[in-house]
Design an enzyme around this catalytic site. Structure first.
Site, short mmCIF file in Angstrom:
data_model
loop_
_atom_site.label_atom_id
_atom_site.label_comp_id
_atom_site.label_asym_id
_atom_site.label_seq_id
_atom_site.Cartn_x
_atom_site.Cartn_y
_atom_site.Cartn_z
N GLU A 68 0.84 -0.74 -0.21
CA GLU A 68 0.27 -0.24 0.31
C GLU A 68 0.70 1.67 -0.14
OE1 GLU A 68 -3.38 -0.06 2.43
OE2 GLU A 68 -3.40 1.35 2.48
N LYS A 84 -7.91 -0.92 11.24
CA LYS A 84 -7.21 -1.19 9.56
C LYS A 84 -5.83 -0.76 9.14
CE LYS A 84 -6.28 -1.71 5.40
NZ LYS A 84 -5.25 -0.56 4.63
N ASP A 129 3.67 -14.20 11.36
CA ASP A 129 2.55 -14.92 10.89
C ASP A 129 1.66 -14.48 11.51
OD1 ASP A 129 -0.01 -16.40 10.75
OD2 ASP A 129 0.30 -18.00 11.53
N HIS A 184 -2.17 10.72 0.71
CA HIS A 184 -2.63 8.93 -0.19
C HIS A 184 -1.89 9.03 -1.38
CE1 HIS A 184 -3.87 4.57 0.23
NE2 HIS A 184 -3.93 5.45 -1.21
P1 NAD Z 1 9.62 -23.74 15.37
O1 NAD Z 1 8.84 -24.75 14.68
O2 NAD Z 1 10.73 -22.88 14.09
O3 NAD Z 1 10.19 -23.86 16.75
C1 NAD Z 1 11.19 -22.72 17.13
C2 NAD Z 1 11.51 -23.42 18.16
O4 NAD Z 1 13.02 -22.57 18.08
C3 NAD Z 1 11.56 -23.82 19.55
O5 NAD Z 1 10.48 -25.13 19.94
C4 NAD Z 1 12.39 -24.28 20.78
O6 NAD Z 1 13.11 -25.70 20.40
C5 NAD Z 1 13.58 -23.18 19.20
N1 NAD Z 1 14.66 -22.18 19.71
C6 NAD Z 1 15.62 -22.46 20.15
N2 NAD Z 1 16.30 -20.71 20.60
C7 NAD Z 1 14.70 -20.41 20.82
C8 NAD Z 1 14.88 -18.84 21.71
N3 NAD Z 1 15.53 -18.08 22.19
N4 NAD Z 1 13.32 -19.10 22.53
C9 NAD Z 1 11.90 -19.28 22.00
N5 NAD Z 1 12.43 -21.25 21.46
C10 NAD Z 1 14.18 -21.30 20.67
O7 NAD Z 1 8.67 -22.27 15.08
P2 NAD Z 1 7.16 -22.11 16.41
O8 NAD Z 1 7.10 -20.20 16.65
O9 NAD Z 1 6.80 -23.02 17.52
O10 NAD Z 1 6.35 -21.81 15.54
C11 NAD Z 1 6.23 -20.53 14.26
C12 NAD Z 1 5.24 -21.61 13.20
O11 NAD Z 1 4.42 -22.06 13.21
C13 NAD Z 1 4.72 -20.00 11.81
O12 NAD Z 1 5.64 -20.71 10.64
C14 NAD Z 1 4.07 -20.51 12.01
O13 NAD Z 1 3.35 -19.85 10.58
C15 NAD Z 1 3.17 -21.54 12.49
N6 NAD Z 1 1.90 -22.20 12.56
C16 NAD Z 1 1.31 -21.03 13.24
C17 NAD Z 1 0.10 -22.07 13.75
C18 NAD Z 1 -1.21 -21.09 13.75
O14 NAD Z 1 -0.39 -19.89 14.29
N7 NAD Z 1 -2.61 -21.43 14.13
C19 NAD Z 1 -0.30 -22.92 13.53
C20 NAD Z 1 0.33 -24.21 12.91
C21 NAD Z 1 1.58 -23.95 12.51
#
Ligand code: NAD
Length: 446
Positions: A85, A280, A296, A393
């Site tokens: 945008e 928005k 996300d 805009h």
């Molecule tokens: P991920 O699965 O990549 O896991 C992150 C991992 O990083 C942690 O579980 C941990 O093991 C590790 N880690 C390393 N250093 C860390 C720190 N300092 N703090 C915390 N963890 C650390 O990512 P995620 O955060 O579990 O999931 C995010 C993804 O899941 C996004 O891409 C999202 O789009 C997707 N997702 C979203 C939904 C939803 O929002 N409903 C559902 C399913 C999947």
């Protein structure tokens, strides 16, 4: 024409494009050329993007812009924004400049708690289930030990598991409502893994317990999933200054400006049609940073709008007030963000965006993102209550119109200067563009 296709995901990228071209493109050659134009010449980098999702055929660009001069809690930040945008980055930059001279933005984390739930049906006695749950709870924590081990070392993990009786709303429906700390991760995968283990353990324990009769043992786990509604993972951003410092708008008295500003926010608080557009505008700033940092945005959007409706009516996410001659404007919203996991360590531009932000923790990113939302909202309301939103805009949109008309760089320069102090409208740009073209054509020797 669209038709059914079997095994599409198993085709090679070239085969997918060929299928698409023969069924959907009027001009096959041009369609294929456009798709390939957006491929990265670095094969490894392109493969990385191909593998983010299924059935990738090309890349879809969004501009990555920069909004500098954000003074947040006394420290400067340069904010990357991915958005299409026209006016958003310019507006953010203007608001940042405005507030850097008036004390900057102040932010605070109000909580970092994430939520996930095991939804199940239990057709038995509630007291019995409650007693059993208290007994089995330690086992639920124990069962997730392997998954939570590393998160615990970061002071994260599962913080609570509560049995919630929802049978008044839906027959036999109960929840295991779980809360989590996921530190620098958004946590979706961590939370979902924990929940599935908790659900399996809970089901196993009920089925193997003598406390329940055969009917009661027939619990049904419907699903185990995180919630994107995280009202206790919340951040606040605010700006404030003496009313007489709101003198940046020529032609408007600072107090009139402040009062009109507060009235505009009050309207968004009581009128859902306005509130949706108001919010928005906030999400313009929020989503742009969320996207640039590989987070996300669907999760953020869903959670923010649910929070805006928490009182039973959809309201403004921001608040404004004047008290004792001081104007205050603030924004509070839930933001479950990550600076590790997901795309953050994969997408080269996301990594660079996080570097521009000086590798923030998730809490720091929450504060930066909220600030971008507040800045955007300030800029929008300021325009709305003074010159109107269209002036700024349309100035930014001018280049889009000129590009659509196929203007040359010289013509773009000419029209940018021509419209500097004039109102830009689609029709007026076309009229002036055609007039210039006619004049130029007339000057070409025949
Ligand atoms: P991920 O699965 O990549 O896991 C992150 C991992 O990083 C942690 O579980 C941990 O093991 C590790 N880690 C390393 N250093 C860390 C720190 N300092 N703090 C915390 N963890 C650390 O990512 P995620 O955060 O579990 O999931 C995010 C993804 O899941 C996004 O891409 C999202 O789009 C997707 N997702 C979203 C939904 C939803 O929002 N409903 C559902 C399913 C999947």
């Amino acid at each position: 024409m669209a038709t059914s296709v079997n095994g599409f995901s198993k085709l090679t990228k070239e085969e997918k494009i060929a299928w698409l071209a023969s069924h959907h493109f009027k001009n096959k050659g041009t369609g294929i050329e456009i798709l390939k134009q957006y491929w990265n010449s670095d094969i490894k980098l392109q493969r990385l993007h191909d593998e983010f999702i299924e059935n990738t055929i090309s890349n879809f660009y969004l501009p990555l812009g920069i909004a500098p001069n954000f003074l947040i809690n006394g420290k400067y930040h340069t904010i990357p924004m991915a958005i299409e945008e026209s006016s958003v980055v310019a507006a953010a930059g203007n608001a940042a400049k405005f507030w850097q001279k008036r004390g900057g933005f102040k932010t605070e984390i109000l909580g970092t708690e994430k939520v996930g739930q095991v939804h199940f049906l239990y057709p038995g006695d509630t007291d019995k289930l409650n007693r059993f749950f208290e007994q089995v709870k330690p086992k639920l924590f124990e069962a997730t030990q392997e998954i939570t081990e590393n998160m615990k070392k970061r002071n994260g993990g599962i913080t609570s598991i509560i049995l919630s009786d929802k049978t008044e709303d839906l027959k036999h429906y109960f929840q295991l409502h779980c809360t989590f700390e996921t530190r620098d991760a958004m946590g979706a995968n961590f939370i979902n893994s924990c929940l599935e283990t908790i659900a399996k353990t809970f089901e196993f324990e009920i089925r193997n317990s003598d406390a329940f009769n055969p009917d009661e043992k027939e619990i049904q786990i419907v699903m185990s999933i995180l919630s994107n509604y995280v009202p206790n993972c919340r951040v606040r951003a605010s700006v404030s200054c003496n009313v007489d410092e709101l003198n940046a708008d020529k032609g408007m008295d600072p107090l009139d400006f402040a009062q009109k500003f507060v009235r505009a926010v009050d309207i968004a608080n009581i009128e859902p049609h306005r509130a949706v557009t108001h919010n928005k505008g906030i999400m313009n700033g929020i989503d742009a940073v969320v996207l640039a940092t590989g987070n996300d945005f669907r999760a953020i959007e869903a959670g923010a709008h649910a929070y805006a409706a928490k009182d039973g009516r959809y309201k403004s996410l921001s608040q404004a007030s004047i008290k004792d001659g001081v104007f205050t404007f603030s924004l509070e919203l839930p933001l479950a963000l990550g600076t590790v996991g997901g795309l953050t360590n994969l997408h080269p531009l996301v990594k660079l965006s996080l570097e521009i932000l000086e590798k923030p923790s998730a809490e720091e990113l929450m504060q930066i993102v909220a600030t971008a939302g507040l800045a955007q909202n300030f800029a929008a309301i300021r325009s709305l209550i003074t010159e109107g939103i269209q002036k700024g805009h349309m100035k930014m949109h001018l280049l889009n119109i000129l590009n659509h008309l196929g203007a040359t760089p010289e013509q773009k320069k000419y029209f940018t200067s021509y419209f500097k102090n004039k109102t830009v409208s689609h029709n007026e740009v076309i009229a002036q563009f055609n007039a210039l073209k006619e004049k130029d054509d007339a000057q070409v020797p025949k």
